[in-house]
Motif scaffolding. Sequence first.
Motif, PDB file in Angstrom:
ATOM      1  N   TRP A 294      -2.648  -4.830   6.218  1.00 52.00           N
ATOM      2  CA  TRP A 294      -1.782  -3.657   6.365  1.00 52.00           C
ATOM      3  C   TRP A 294      -1.584  -3.280   7.828  1.00 52.00           C
ATOM      4  CZ3 TRP A 294      -3.969   0.010   1.978  1.00 52.00           C
ATOM      5  CH2 TRP A 294      -3.734  -0.587   0.734  1.00 52.00           C
ATOM      6  N   ILE A 295      -2.607  -3.508   8.643  1.00 55.62           N
ATOM      7  CA  ILE A 295      -2.505  -3.197  10.070  1.00 55.62           C
ATOM      8  C   ILE A 295      -1.310  -3.924  10.695  1.00 55.62           C
ATOM      9  CG2 ILE A 295      -3.615  -3.722  12.301  1.00 55.62           C
ATOM     10  CD1 ILE A 295      -6.271  -2.817  10.971  1.00 55.62           C
ATOM     11  N   GLU A 296      -1.053  -5.160  10.240  1.00 54.94           N
ATOM     12  CA  GLU A 296       0.053  -5.946  10.782  1.00 54.94           C
ATOM     13  C   GLU A 296       1.415  -5.366  10.411  1.00 54.94           C
ATOM     14  OE1 GLU A 296      -0.539  -9.869   9.304  1.00 54.94           O
ATOM     15  OE2 GLU A 296      -2.434 -10.178  10.391  1.00 54.94           O
TER      16      GLU A 296
ATOM     17  N   LEU B  79       2.087  -2.010  10.056  1.00 55.83           N
ATOM     18  CA  LEU B  79       2.247  -0.622  10.480  1.00 55.83           C
ATOM     19  C   LEU B  79       2.529  -0.519  11.981  1.00 55.83           C
ATOM     20  CD1 LEU B  79      -0.698   0.875   8.418  1.00 55.83           C
ATOM     21  CD2 LEU B  79       1.730   1.287   7.994  1.00 55.83           C
ATOM     22  N   ASN B  80       3.158   0.573  12.347  1.00 54.95           N
ATOM     23  CA  ASN B  80       3.479   0.825  13.743  1.00 54.95           C
ATOM     24  C   ASN B  80       2.334   1.584  14.418  1.00 54.95           C
ATOM     25  OD1 ASN B  80       4.890   1.136  16.168  1.00 54.95           O
ATOM     26  ND2 ASN B  80       5.800   3.062  15.493  1.00 54.95           N
ATOM     27  N   GLN B  81       1.628   0.915  15.301  1.00 53.43           N
ATOM     28  CA  GLN B  81       0.556   1.514  16.092  1.00 53.43           C
ATOM     29  C   GLN B  81      -0.501   2.263  15.250  1.00 53.43           C
ATOM     30  OE1 GLN B  81      -0.066   1.609  19.811  1.00 53.43           O
ATOM     31  NE2 GLN B  81       0.943  -0.311  19.263  1.00 53.43           N
ATOM     32  N   PRO B  82      -1.079   1.589  14.247  1.00 56.31           N
ATOM     33  CA  PRO B  82      -2.191   2.219  13.535  1.00 56.31           C
ATOM     34  C   PRO B  82      -3.442   2.194  14.401  1.00 56.31           C
ATOM     35  CG  PRO B  82      -1.968  -0.037  12.804  1.00 56.31           C
ATOM     36  CD  PRO B  82      -0.831   0.214  13.770  1.00 56.31           C
TER      37      PRO B  82
ATOM     38  N   SER C 104       3.084   2.996   3.531  1.00 52.20           N
ATOM     39  CA  SER C 104       4.252   2.155   3.768  1.00 52.20           C
ATOM     40  C   SER C 104       5.451   2.950   4.267  1.00 52.20           C
ATOM     41  CB  SER C 104       4.633   1.407   2.479  1.00 52.20           C
ATOM     42  OG  SER C 104       5.182   2.298   1.534  1.00 52.20           O
ATOM     43  N   PRO C 105       6.199   2.388   5.220  1.00 50.97           N
ATOM     44  CA  PRO C 105       7.422   3.044   5.700  1.00 50.97           C
ATOM     45  C   PRO C 105       8.421   3.284   4.577  1.00 50.97           C
ATOM     46  CG  PRO C 105       6.789   1.235   7.163  1.00 50.97           C
ATOM     47  CD  PRO C 105       5.909   1.147   5.952  1.00 50.97           C
TER      48      PRO C 105
ATOM     49  N   SER D 222      -1.763   6.406  11.156  1.00 50.79           N
ATOM     50  CA  SER D 222      -2.586   5.698  10.174  1.00 50.79           C
ATOM     51  C   SER D 222      -3.882   5.207  10.800  1.00 50.79           C
ATOM     52  CB  SER D 222      -1.820   4.505   9.592  1.00 50.79           C
ATOM     53  OG  SER D 222      -0.641   4.940   8.940  1.00 50.79           O
ATOM     54  N   ILE D 223      -4.984   5.392  10.076  1.00 50.44           N
ATOM     55  CA  ILE D 223      -6.303   4.912  10.506  1.00 50.44           C
ATOM     56  C   ILE D 223      -6.782   3.957   9.420  1.00 50.44           C
ATOM     57  CG2 ILE D 223      -8.686   5.557  11.025  1.00 50.44           C
ATOM     58  CD1 ILE D 223      -5.850   8.089  11.404  1.00 50.44           C
ATOM     59  N   ILE D 224      -6.992   2.694   9.779  1.00 52.10           N
ATOM     60  CA  ILE D 224      -7.208   1.634   8.793  1.00 52.10           C
ATOM     61  C   ILE D 224      -8.519   0.893   9.053  1.00 52.10           C
ATOM     62  CG2 ILE D 224      -6.226  -0.437   7.739  1.00 52.10           C
ATOM     63  CD1 ILE D 224      -4.390   1.901   7.352  1.00 52.10           C
TER      64      ILE D 224
END
Length: 515
Positions: A264-266, A268-271, A238-239, A252-254
Amino acid sequence: MAISTFKTLFSLLGGDNNFDLDDFPLNYLRIDSRMVNNNDVFVAIQGSVFDGRDFISQAISAGAAVILTETNKKTNDLKIKYIKQQAKLVPQISVLQLSKRLSIIANDYYQSPSKKLSVIGVTGTNGKTTVTQLIAQCATLLNEKSALMGTIGNGLYNHLEPSLNTTASPIDIQTLLAEFVKQQVKVVAMEISSHGLVMNRVKGLSCAATVFTNLSRDHLDYHKTMSKYAKAKWSLFSPEAKEKQVVYSGKSIINYDDNYGKRWIEKLNQPTAVSCQPKSLRQLKALNIPYVGVSMIEYHDKGAKIYMESSWGNAIINSRLLGEFNVSNLLLSLATLLTLDFPFFAVTNMASFLKPICGRMEVFNVKNSPTAIVDYAHTPDALQKALQASRIHCKGNLWVIFGCGGDRDKGKRPLMGEVAEKFADRIVLTNDNPRTEDEMKIIADIEQGLLNSDKVQVITNRVEAITQTFAQAELNDVILIAGKGHEDYQIVGNTKYHYSDQETVKQLLGVENQL
């Protein structure tokens, strides 16, 4: 060569740099008095089992030059008293909330070693060990000096020292990272548990990348609810966590196949999104973020043929790992290296050479004998996936031998029984690590999830359970031995005994190594 000095240590603890202090060289921070050598700093905090303050004298005898102890009173913060022992005076510094600040203090003491390395933090209920091992294995094949920190051990790849916890103490983490810097390591793949996150063991850590494998029921004896468990895992990504110095995570790799991961992908910035489901490939492409997916997977007795598609290009990978979940683990590992700018063709070419991990779907078979698979699965989700993977290789009956750990989450026990009954043909309930619980009470809890007792045997002695199962099984049967994996011990009461599922199987099969 000294790592720091007394004045520098006092300053990073928040002390006045102009304070009238004698200065002298210091070496390592140590939390275990048995590890102390000359000029080390002994950190004497209260743990869950032992109180470090009880070992101050032992640490001084071993050469400790400074002692740090904890205080919860602001008025006592940074007060120094001197302990006279062996004709020398050793300063003891009281530090406000030392245990909470330990990771930051250690990070500063060793001059932020994680910033000088490509640290990859991997979290999730299952798959952490496999993903970290595959990342380190692949990076090593690509001539990058790699190290590991996690369940199986800590150290340079293929030169691991046994570890006590999935995520080590804050002192040990930063000390190891500092050693890796000295050894010119480039990549460190590190398992980060929910306990490690909640207990501030990785606070201040800088990660080049953070990886999420999956989330399912586990450790609710500690976290109490799935919501709190998920919140602990999310703190790695999390930011808001970055602002609170929980961890400085890079890319991040999800796992897109996990419901938590998808949400969580939604946020995050460019995971980088990863899926092992062909049906998800179109959705991955529509996300407009980096992705690794598959158009098709062909499973076979030796592993799987994976038709991979990604933002970096397409490739066919012949994996030597068993099961769908290991396809996911492999793709997460490859996606991490690609996200960190490792060359696409080199990474995908090396993927076919990656070997199975110790105690993770580890296959043992010889002619004229049933096949045994040893796996660490100790949650309902992991057991289901291990059984489903084993079924692919089974032409006869699928057996499962397992138990549950004592003094741990009791709620998952009937769920394990339910999974075993649904996905196995024959069940043998035995001891895992019963610890201080009654072994029959643990087994009774598992049996609450079973509807049909006809397919179940109870053999509490684990060696006997495996031996008798081999005696009953037919040539085409597969025996999944779950729960302990790589572990070479069994805890009964408060005593740890040497025990290994692999050793038991090898002895029964009359082989030295797996085939």
